[in-house]
Design an enzyme around this catalytic site. Structure first.
Site, short mmCIF file in Angstrom:
data_model
loop_
_atom_site.label_atom_id
_atom_site.label_comp_id
_atom_site.label_asym_id
_atom_site.label_seq_id
_atom_site.Cartn_x
_atom_site.Cartn_y
_atom_site.Cartn_z
CG ASN A 1 5.86 -7.98 0.46
OD1 ASN A 1 5.26 -8.90 0.99
ND2 ASN A 1 7.06 -8.12 -0.08
CG ASP A 2 5.65 -5.51 5.23
OD1 ASP A 2 6.15 -6.56 4.77
OD2 ASP A 2 6.33 -4.56 5.65
CB VAL A 3 -0.64 -3.82 3.78
CG1 VAL A 3 0.16 -2.69 4.42
CG2 VAL A 3 -0.61 -3.71 2.26
#
Ligand code: NAP
Length: 461
Positions: A387-389
């Site tokens: 998600n964040d990456v």
């Protein structure tokens, strides 16, 4: 005897250095781990013999008990809990250094009533300070990682002033401890200040910045051990502590680069505070869903695929079924690769370890910098629990807590499928605008279950 012991220490140090070198490559990492463990065994046995405090039966009974506890926890711990375990290891390393430093101080000042020589006294102070900070800092990191304390930054008014005041008292009390060794008050205050500083530098650190703090605390635990080596006049502890301290610092720098944070910010503590202000909910995102059958059909029709694994793959334990997906694709002549972000998952190298466990060859795992230009020419990207990456806000939204963090350019591929259970946020706690992009399709469900179904569909085609 002394020569034999020093030779044993030399052998242990060589094994540590060779072990660390081998840890640099995934395929040799197990061997490296084993060599370092043998080195530690040699060092422990040699030390216990030198100290002449225990008989062989006692030494081996203790090692058996310790080894059994270690084995039990190593077998019991889930892959997703390893980062928490590393935080605990760091913390206990710090606590051990603190304990040794205090016992040496009180043994000399209270029991033997002798003057501590200056080098020893400085080593005791360093060990108390770094050990104390490492212990409480790591405990807070452990609580944040296992969710017992919110991953969001905890900030309050006057935090920086308090930190500065503690830093100054750190220095002043260190001088008093050095000058008035026999007064237990100063060293006691030193312990309290060190423990407080450890808590205060880690609580304001937000979710996405935790990789940096874990590697930094790892380095601190090594430095504390090194200082303890000087207290005990033990060469192998000095060497092992320096190795952990230096390699932890190198890892911290790698993590800083991956997170686009400066090392100065990290060393001063209290970084990552933008998370508080940036953990906003953006405008609601309109998404498009895709089912298992359509996903299988899509895989059947493309010629290049990149899989982006993330923390959710570790939770779902989907790595084995992803290898099956890879086999299905390669049978169809599809070019299949994995894009590895340096902070994907919850510990450095997390994705590499999981994929290696599923027997996926190392040359399929491509680091972010090497693969980022390939996304625009890729037909299909499958994001598995990441998600964040892959959050484009890191490029586009200066208000976002992850702004500035280099990301995988998954959004630039022709089609993107995201396998996750819900619209849940990533570790940094922010919305991912990628999910609403026109080329993005959401494949909802546990990654292992949905991808297993996709693979079965492909097998039947
Ligand atoms: P992430 O941003 O934490 O996102 C993981 C996603 O996995 C979640 O959005 C979750 O969504 C999904 N998920 C969870 N269980 C799942 C399951 N069973 N099946 C499918 N999906 C599942 O992960 P990431 O992209 O790997 O980023 C890592 C983050 O952790 C970064 O912010 C990094 O800074 C931080 N971090 C990294 C380290 C390190 O050393 N690598 C250490 C500490 C923190 P759903 O809930 O909707 O399923």
């Amino acid at each position: 005897m002394t020569i034999a012991i020093q030779l044993a220490y030399l052998l242990a140090s060589i094994l540590f250095i060779m072990g660390i070198k081998l840890l640099g490559k995934t395929k040799d990492a197990r061997k490296g781990n084993m060599l370092s463990a043998i080195g530690m065994l040699v060092a422990i046995v040699a030390t216990l013999i030198t100290l002449d405090i225990l008989s062989f039966v006692e030494i081996f009974s203790c090692m058996l008990i310790g080894g059994a506890i270690g084995l039990y926890y190593a077998k019991k711990v889930e892959m997703t809990q390893i980062p928490e375990m590393v935080a605990l290891f760091n913390g206990f390393g710090g606590l051990a250094s603190l304990g040794v430093a205090l016992s040496d101080h009180f043994l000399k000042t209270a029991v033997l009533a002798v003057e501590i020589d200056p080098v020893n006294s400085i080593s005791i102070i360093a060990s108390v300070l770094i050990g104390g900070v490492t212990f409480t800092g790591s405990m807070v990191a452990w609580l944040k990682l296992n969710g017992k304390v919110s991953g969001q930054p905890i900030t309050f008014k006057g935090q920086h002033v308090l930190n500065l005041a503690l830093l100054i008292s750190f220095l002043v009390i260190s001088v008093f401890t050095f000058l008035y060794q026999s007064d237990p008050m100063y060293i006691t205050i030193l312990v309290v200040v060190a423990l407080l500083v450890g808590i205060l530098i880690v609580v304001p650190i937000g979710g996405a910045d935790m990789p940096v703090v874990i590697s930094l605390l790892n380095s601190y635990s090594g430095m504390a051990a090194c200082a303890t080596g000087f207290i005990l006049n033990n060469n192998v502890l000095i060497v092992a502590g320096s190795l952990v301290g230096a390699s932890g610092l190198i890892l911290t720098q790698i993590m800083c680069k991956a997170m686009n944070r400066s090392l100065t910010n990290v060393l001063l503590g209290g970084f990552g505070q933008t998370v508080a202000s940036g953990a906003q909910d953006g405008p609601s995102i309109v998404i498009k869903e895709i089912g298992v059958e359509e996903t299988a059909m899509l895989f059947d029709s493309v010629s290049s695929v990149i899989v982006v694994p993330g923390y959710g793959m570790a939770v779902a334990q989907a790595q084995h079924v992803i290898r099956e997906l890879m086999e299905q694709c390669e049978k169809r002549g599809i070019d299949f690769k994995f894009a590895i972000h340096p902070v994907a998952g919850r510990m450095p190298g997390h994705m590499n370890v999981l994929l290696a466990e599923a027997n996926i060859s190392y040359d399929k795992l491509i680091e972010m910098e090497a693969i980022n230009d390939e996304f625009p020419n890729t037909d299909l990207v499958l994001i598995v629990g990441a998600n964040d990456v892959v959050n484009p806000a890191a490029r586009t939204n200066p208000q976002s807590p992850i702004y500035g963090m280099p990301i995988l350019n998954a959004d630039k591929a022709k089609t993107v499928i995201v396998s996750k259970r819900s619209m849940g946020k990533g570790y940094a706690g922010v919305e991912n605008e990628l999910f609403g992009y026109p080329n993005c399709l959401m494949l909802f469900g546990d990654a292992k279950q949905t991808i297993t179904k996709v693979v079965s569909e492909m097998k039947e085609m």
